[in-house]
Design a protein around this motif. Structure first.
Motif, PDB file in Angstrom:
ATOM      1  N   UNK A 276      12.494 -23.136   3.203  1.00 38.39           N
ATOM      2  CA  UNK A 276      12.885 -24.956   2.766  1.00 38.39           C
ATOM      3  C   UNK A 276      11.826 -24.797   2.091  1.00 38.39           C
ATOM      4  N   UNK A 277      11.016 -24.356   3.260  1.00 37.99           N
ATOM      5  CA  UNK A 277       9.081 -24.869   2.199  1.00 37.99           C
ATOM      6  C   UNK A 277       8.827 -24.420   0.752  1.00 37.99           C
ATOM      7  N   UNK A 278       9.380 -23.017   1.051  1.00 40.90           N
ATOM      8  CA  UNK A 278       9.171 -21.686   0.036  1.00 40.90           C
ATOM      9  C   UNK A 278       9.730 -22.639  -1.065  1.00 40.90           C
ATOM     10  N   UNK A 279      11.694 -23.005  -0.670  1.00 43.33           N
ATOM     11  CA  UNK A 279      12.378 -23.092  -2.369  1.00 43.33           C
ATOM     12  C   UNK A 279      11.914 -25.286  -2.574  1.00 43.33           C
ATOM     13  N   UNK A 280      11.005 -25.415  -1.878  1.00 46.29           N
ATOM     14  CA  UNK A 280      10.379 -26.858  -2.556  1.00 46.29           C
ATOM     15  C   UNK A 280       8.818 -26.127  -3.016  1.00 46.29           C
ATOM     16  N   UNK A 281       8.494 -25.419  -2.534  1.00 45.34           N
ATOM     17  CA  UNK A 281       7.681 -25.268  -3.591  1.00 45.34           C
ATOM     18  C   UNK A 281       6.086 -25.912  -2.496  1.00 45.34           C
ATOM     19  N   UNK A 282       6.794 -26.097  -1.639  1.00 43.93           N
ATOM     20  CA  UNK A 282       5.644 -26.244  -0.890  1.00 43.93           C
ATOM     21  C   UNK A 282       4.342 -25.205   0.039  1.00 43.93           C
ATOM     22  N   UNK A 283       5.336 -24.122  -0.528  1.00 46.41           N
ATOM     23  CA  UNK A 283       4.336 -22.680   0.167  1.00 46.41           C
ATOM     24  C   UNK A 283       4.323 -22.010  -1.105  1.00 46.41           C
ATOM     25  N   UNK A 284       3.674 -20.828  -1.328  1.00 50.53           N
ATOM     26  CA  UNK A 284       3.569 -20.115  -2.652  1.00 50.53           C
ATOM     27  C   UNK A 284       3.973 -18.489  -2.274  1.00 50.53           C
ATOM     28  N   UNK A 285       3.722 -17.553  -2.698  1.00 47.71           N
ATOM     29  CA  UNK A 285       3.849 -15.975  -2.472  1.00 47.71           C
ATOM     30  C   UNK A 285       2.861 -15.644  -3.627  1.00 47.71           C
ATOM     31  N   UNK A 286       2.187 -14.734  -2.855  1.00 46.56           N
ATOM     32  CA  UNK A 286       1.727 -13.983  -3.762  1.00 46.56           C
ATOM     33  C   UNK A 286       1.471 -12.828  -3.635  1.00 46.56           C
ATOM     34  N   UNK A 287       1.258 -11.643  -4.877  1.00 41.41           N
ATOM     35  CA  UNK A 287       1.629 -10.680  -4.032  1.00 41.41           C
ATOM     36  C   UNK A 287      -0.085  -9.088  -4.854  1.00 41.41           C
ATOM     37  N   UNK A 288      -0.051  -8.423  -4.113  1.00 47.19           N
ATOM     38  CA  UNK A 288      -1.384  -7.410  -3.954  1.00 47.19           C
ATOM     39  C   UNK A 288      -0.345  -6.162  -4.303  1.00 47.19           C
ATOM     40  N   UNK A 289      -0.847  -5.132  -5.218  1.00 43.06           N
ATOM     41  CA  UNK A 289      -0.686  -3.869  -4.978  1.00 43.06           C
ATOM     42  C   UNK A 289      -2.161  -3.405  -4.747  1.00 43.06           C
TER      43      UNK A 289
ATOM     44  N   UNK B 289       0.829  -1.287  -0.188  1.00 46.55           N
ATOM     45  CA  UNK B 289      -0.015  -0.175   0.003  1.00 46.55           C
ATOM     46  C   UNK B 289       1.205   1.291   0.120  1.00 46.55           C
ATOM     47  N   UNK B 290       0.177   2.456  -0.533  1.00 41.08           N
ATOM     48  CA  UNK B 290       1.980   3.994  -0.580  1.00 41.08           C
ATOM     49  C   UNK B 290       1.853   4.070   1.360  1.00 41.08           C
ATOM     50  N   UNK B 291       1.705   2.992   2.295  1.00 38.43           N
ATOM     51  CA  UNK B 291       2.486   4.068   3.649  1.00 38.43           C
ATOM     52  C   UNK B 291       3.247   2.869   4.190  1.00 38.43           C
ATOM     53  N   UNK B 292       2.489   1.434   3.485  1.00 39.39           N
ATOM     54  CA  UNK B 292       3.245  -0.161   4.052  1.00 39.39           C
ATOM     55  C   UNK B 292       3.234  -0.921   3.386  1.00 39.39           C
ATOM     56  N   UNK B 293       4.394  -2.383   3.358  1.00 39.87           N
ATOM     57  CA  UNK B 293       3.850  -3.096   2.991  1.00 39.87           C
ATOM     58  C   UNK B 293       3.773  -4.554   4.093  1.00 39.87           C
TER      59      UNK B 293
ATOM     60  N   UNK C 118       8.111   5.231   3.183  1.00 37.41           N
ATOM     61  CA  UNK C 118       7.884   6.546   3.092  1.00 37.41           C
ATOM     62  C   UNK C 118       7.592   6.158   1.097  1.00 37.41           C
ATOM     63  N   UNK C 119       7.526   5.576   1.083  1.00 38.10           N
ATOM     64  CA  UNK C 119       7.150   5.104  -0.972  1.00 38.10           C
ATOM     65  C   UNK C 119       6.665   3.730  -0.539  1.00 38.10           C
ATOM     66  N   UNK C 120       5.734   3.521  -2.021  1.00 39.59           N
ATOM     67  CA  UNK C 120       5.210   2.444  -2.223  1.00 39.59           C
ATOM     68  C   UNK C 120       5.767   1.525  -2.321  1.00 39.59           C
ATOM     69  N   UNK C 121       6.610   0.418  -2.506  1.00 42.97           N
ATOM     70  CA  UNK C 121       7.287  -0.840  -2.225  1.00 42.97           C
ATOM     71  C   UNK C 121       6.568  -1.995  -3.747  1.00 42.97           C
ATOM     72  N   UNK C 122       7.296  -2.094  -5.304  1.00 42.78           N
ATOM     73  CA  UNK C 122       6.777  -2.934  -5.444  1.00 42.78           C
ATOM     74  C   UNK C 122       7.102  -4.202  -4.975  1.00 42.78           C
ATOM     75  N   UNK C 123       5.428  -5.079  -4.907  1.00 42.55           N
ATOM     76  CA  UNK C 123       5.444  -5.835  -3.704  1.00 42.55           C
ATOM     77  C   UNK C 123       5.960  -6.698  -4.193  1.00 42.55           C
ATOM     78  N   UNK C 124       6.551  -7.121  -5.814  1.00 40.85           N
ATOM     79  CA  UNK C 124       7.491  -8.875  -6.341  1.00 40.85           C
ATOM     80  C   UNK C 124       8.438  -8.604  -5.687  1.00 40.85           C
ATOM     81  N   UNK C 125       9.308  -7.225  -6.352  1.00 39.94           N
ATOM     82  CA  UNK C 125      10.738  -6.891  -5.653  1.00 39.94           C
ATOM     83  C   UNK C 125      10.733  -7.947  -4.370  1.00 39.94           C
ATOM     84  N   UNK C 126       9.403  -7.630  -3.533  1.00 42.73           N
ATOM     85  CA  UNK C 126       9.921  -8.313  -1.784  1.00 42.73           C
ATOM     86  C   UNK C 126       9.522  -9.100  -1.522  1.00 42.73           C
ATOM     87  N   UNK C 127       8.988 -10.088  -2.807  1.00 43.09           N
ATOM     88  CA  UNK C 127       8.363 -11.424  -2.658  1.00 43.09           C
ATOM     89  C   UNK C 127      10.064 -12.208  -2.817  1.00 43.09           C
TER      90      UNK C 127
END
Length: 925
Positions: A729-742, A593-597, A641-650
């Motif tokens: 490890x779960x992220x690396x193995x694919x048993x956890x996934x990351x979604x992004x929202x702007x 969001x504009x003020x927080x991720x 202080x500015x809106x971050x790109x969620x894909x970058x943080x992912x």
């Protein structure tokens, strides 16, 4: 069984219950035993009766048994019960701790009791008392109460080492007591018990989880009490439960929650009282008595009421907002239906969708008996203190001897020889211990005694920090160090109903430079440091529940079978978030969001702390120190202080698991929490004096065993590296996934997590009564020095302890009643002048002023009692101002006057004047 004990058991409760019979059999068979049972099972008698029996049958010499209890568990009811049994059986039972008078200690040394009740710290003292040595050799039983209070902190590690010191001179059996925990086998090993004793019956619970919504009638109450309709609905629901059931305990998670909730109910005209650890002993006894005698319907309390304080039968327990842990809910609800065979009934009243889902999962875990493991911790700093303690006892020892003794303790079983040598090196460098290579002997050096006795407690001294408003140029109040420890520059926090942004942390002056931010929504309340962390397993199951609710509502209901709740409420709660981003046990969501991720992640406070530090380190490397991060049970909130790109943080989350400890350690080293911990660890090692203030402490001990121990403590208490690695490890193995929202506007769950504290964050100034209550509790918690103006005896204490003492207001040294209450600096100044007066020296005008100031303070206490103590302890009120206020005001009106005086003082005294005066005083010292 001894005939006298049989007779007294019949008089007390007819016959032993099943748990007590089992325990009696095992202890009588000379086994070390761990007793595990719910609240109200008769654990205390299960532990002590076989010990009393052995004392009677074998005519054991004193001291036959040591009963060790954490201070919280050392309550009045426990003492009265043990003393009752002792008196009936002709067995002497006495207490010894920090507040025991010198006279009583001398009496105990001359004529030791058969059972001595002590705190863990007292054991460290009596082991060094030569005149008690002979009596300690007779110890045949050690009883450790409330083990769960000790296992996961360094008090427990110190106790285990001191028990091994005792084992060098005495042959004893160990008896431990604890409520149900998730790692019973490990706790048994920790204590050194041979067997576990448990009741065969299962404690029965009924849990109701509610998420009330406003009705028409709540709107009137909301208007009457100046609350939102949602809060009014919760108050109405709460009181309906009290009316339906009778005598109730209402638990909150922090002291300030308890105070504010009590104020709201009292404003509504309901008969309630508050009970928590910061209140004076007198206030707590009064509240307990009022409930016991039926003068009030309910007590609003914190963990102070979890342990076995006798308040008679309780019909129901209400938990206000999520209990956050299974162990907490079971311990609290167990206070209702206290007797064996009774069903303990408890209600959880929740404030929002996350709170509600978390409470449902905790209630289900409780019914299934899925208790949290209590994680043991050792500590090389505690080992250092143990080595010095052994040398205080024996003067000289072969170098390997402390190592061999320490390794017998569970938490030091894997201690390496190299770590041991590192600890010795610190002690040698601090000139506390010496080593003679020719004889291979360790020996004591000067300063070792002072170090040993100053570090008997592993609990850090709580110091308050001044908060300086850069806008007005005034000091606006103080914050406890335990809260300050978790703050970083750029964070926002709430104090006295207003929000502040932290501009600078001045560690040398213990000063926070702040500016008002007007952003209550996103600020951390000053009680956040008190909050109980939500465990990984609970948080992950909340994620699973959200996933099932989204895809199969019927399956979600099956997951909660046995918990009492409304399907309609569950549907309505999930409706709030179902069309917005939310995490599950298989999904992390990065919402920008504009003020927080906000990183939505269901891994609990400590695991999210590890992941939050990881992401923060990458953001700082790229953009600099412009972010502040706060980790919660179900989210990591990054103020931007500015809106971050969620894909970058992912992308930052996809790191090699092995890199996590290195990255987190690097970012932790730059935090205030790390420096504060390191300061306390270094003091426990003896590498720094107790009063030391070091500005760049992290540089001083870089690469040393002190640095390793600091990280070890942080990883245990705050940052779960192991589970952080599991998530990666779960992220690396694919048993956890990351979604992004702007998003332009934060989602419902993002708003909840950005605004911590829910309804207790009031929009704007707190009501006058609420401020007054908080002001009073701050004064009662204030540290002062009691000074005899006649002989110069002095003692540090808290204001809350002085009310009880007024009944016997006299100097323990010279019996003078001229005792003054003073600020530590004023007390020190007076004592210097008093020496001069007693030697007939002529006083300078400044010295005469300091002398008269405390004489006047002593007169005021004589004339006005506790009101004078409150006045003298408040900020900006000296004896002259106190005389004027005390002659006009009493009770609550005096508190209002003192509060106004404090505000006026802050308004009219420029900040730099205060600092210069304090510096001048220090230079004169």
């Amino acid at each position: 069984m001894h005939p006298l004990l049989k007779k007294v058991i019949r008089e007390r409760f007819g016959r032993l219950n099943e748990l007590q019979m089992k325990s009696f059999k095992e202890v009588s068979a000379e086994k070390s035993v761990l007793i595990i049972a719910p609240t109200g099972s008769g654990k205390t008698e299960a532990a002590v009766l076989p010990v009393f029996n052995a004392i009677l049958e074998e005519v054991l010499k004193p001291i036959s048994a040591l009963y060790i209890a954490p201070l919280k568990a050392l309550n009045r009811d426990l003492l009265e019960r043990l003393e009752w049994w002792g008196a009936k059986l002709g067995i002497s039972v006495e207490v010894r701790h920090g507040d025991t008078s010198a006279y009583k200690k001398a009496k105990q040394t001359k004529n030791p009791p058969q059972m001595l009740i002590i705190t863990p710290e007292t054991l460290g003292v009596i082991l060094t008392v030569k005149s008690l040595r002979k009596a300690l050799e007779n110890v045949k039983f050690i009883i450790v109460d409330e083990i769960a209070e000790l296992v996961d902190n360094k008090r427990g590690a110190q106790l285990l080492l001191n028990l091994e010191r005792l084992a060098e001179i005495a042959d004893f059996k160990r008896i431990g007591m604890t409520a149900t925990v998730g790692n019973e086998g490990e706790i048994k090993e920790w204590l050194g018990a041979e067997t576990i004793v448990k009741p065969s019956w299962k404690k029965l619970y009924r849990f109701h989880v509610l998420c009330p919504k406003p009705r028409e009638e709540d709107l009137k109450l909301a208007e009457e009490l100046s609350l939102t309709p949602d809060v009014a609905a919760r108050l109405r629901t709460l009181w309906e439960i009290v009316e339906r059931h009778g005598k109730a305990l209402i638990f909150t998670n922090t002291r300030q929650f308890a105070e504010i909730l009590a104020h709201r109910l009292k404003a509504w005209g309901k008969p309630v009282e508050v009970h928590h650890g910061s209140l004076s002993k007198e206030a707590r006894i009064k509240a307990e008595k009022a409930l016991k005698e039926g003068k009030i319907k309910t007590l609003i309390c914190t963990s102070s009421m979890e342990l076995g304080i006798d308040i008679g039968d309780v019909d129901v327990v209400i938990q206000y907002m999520s209990p956050r842990q299974v162990n907490r809910l079971v311990q609290r609800v167990g206070r209702a239906g206290h007797r064996i065979g009774e069903v303990s009934e408890g209600y959880v009243i929740t404030a929002n969708v996350e709170d509600y889902l978390q409470s449902l999962v905790i209630a289900k875990h409780s019914l299934e008996g899925r208790f949290e493991a209590v994680e043991p911790i050792g500590g090389l700093d505690v080992l250092a203190h143990f080595i010095v303690g052994l040398l205080v006892e024996y003067k000289k020892l072969p170098r390997e001897r402390p190592y061999e003794i320490a390794k017998r303790a569970y938490v030091y079983r894997n201690l390496s020889w190299s770590d041991y040598l590192d600890v010795l090196a610190v002690l040698e460098e601090a000139r506390l211990v010496g080593y003679d290579e020719e004889t291979n002997l360790l020996y004591l050096r000067r300063g070792a005694f002072q170090y040993y006795y100053e570090n008997l407690s592993t609990i850090p001294d709580e110091i308050s920090w001044r908060v300086f408003d850069a806008g007005s140029g005034h000091v606006i109040g103080r914050l406890d160090e335990s809260f300050v420890m978790d703050l970083e520059e750029g964070m926002e926090f709430v104090m006295n109903g207003r929000s502040w942004i932290l501009l600078k942390i001045d560690e040398g002056a213990r000063l926070l430079k702040v500016h008002e931010s007007k952003s209550l929504e996103s600020a951390i309340p000053s009680w956040e440091g008190e909050m109980i962390p939500v465990p990984f397993g609970v948080a992950l199951d909340v994620g699973r529940l959200k996933r099932e609710l989204a895809f199969d509502f019927k399956r979600a209901l099956e997951l909660l079978e046995g918990v009492e709740f409304s399907e309609e409420e569950l549907k309505r709660a999930f409706e709030e978030i179902k069309d917005e981003p939310f995490s599950t046990d298989r999904d992390i969501v990065v919402e920008s969001t504009p003020k927080a991720l906000i990183i939505h992640a269901d891994f609990g406070n400590r695991t999210n702390e590890a992941l939050g530090r990881l992401v923060h380190s990458f953001l700082m490397m790229r953009y600099g120190k412009v972010f502040s991060v706060r980790s919660q049970a179900h989210a990591i909130v990054i103020k931007t202080p500015f809106q971050l790109n969620p894909s970058e943080v992912k992308g930052y989350l996809y790191q090699e698991p092995e890199a996590l400890p290195f990255i987190v350690a690097r970012v932790l080293r730059d935090s205030h929490a790390y420096r504060w911990r390191m300061l306390n660890v270094a003091k426990r090692f003896g590498a720094l004096r107790r009063d030391a203030k070091i500005r760049r402490i992290e540089r001083l001990f870089e690469g040393t065993v002190i640095e390793r121990e600091t990280l070890n403590e942080l990883y245990h208490d705050k940052v779960d590296i192991e589970r952080g690695e599991l998530v990666l490890s779960m992220l690396k193995a694919g048993s956890l996934r990351v979604k992004t929202e702007l998003r332009k506007e934060p989602s419902t769950l993002a708003r909840l997590n950005v605004s911590v504290g829910g309804e207790f964050l009031t929009g704007g100034e707190l009501e006058r009564d609420e401020i007054l209550e908080l002001f009073k509790s701050r004064i009662l918690d204030h540290g002062v020095v009691l000074v005899c103006t006649n002989c110069g005896w002095s003692s540090k204490t808290k204001v809350s302890r002085l009310k009880e003492r007024l009944k016997h207001w006299e100097c323990p040294k010279c019996s003078s009643r001229m005792l003054a209450v003073a600020h530590p600096i004023d007390a020190e100044e007076f004592l210097g002048v008093l020496k001069k007066v007693r030697h007939g020296g002529k006083l300078e005008p400044k010295e005469e002023k300091a002398y008269r100031k405390l004489i006047k303070a002593a007169d005021l206490v004589q004339s006005y009692g506790f009101d004078a103590v409150l006045a003298l302890a408040s900020y900006g009120t000296g004896p002259d101002t106190a005389v004027r206020l005390l002659s006009q005001y009493r009770g609550e009106t005096l508190l209002v006057a003192l509060m106004e005086r404090e505000r006026e003082f802050i308004r009219t005294r420029r900040f730099w004047v205060d600092v210069k005066k304090e510096e001048a005083k220090k230079s004169e010292e």
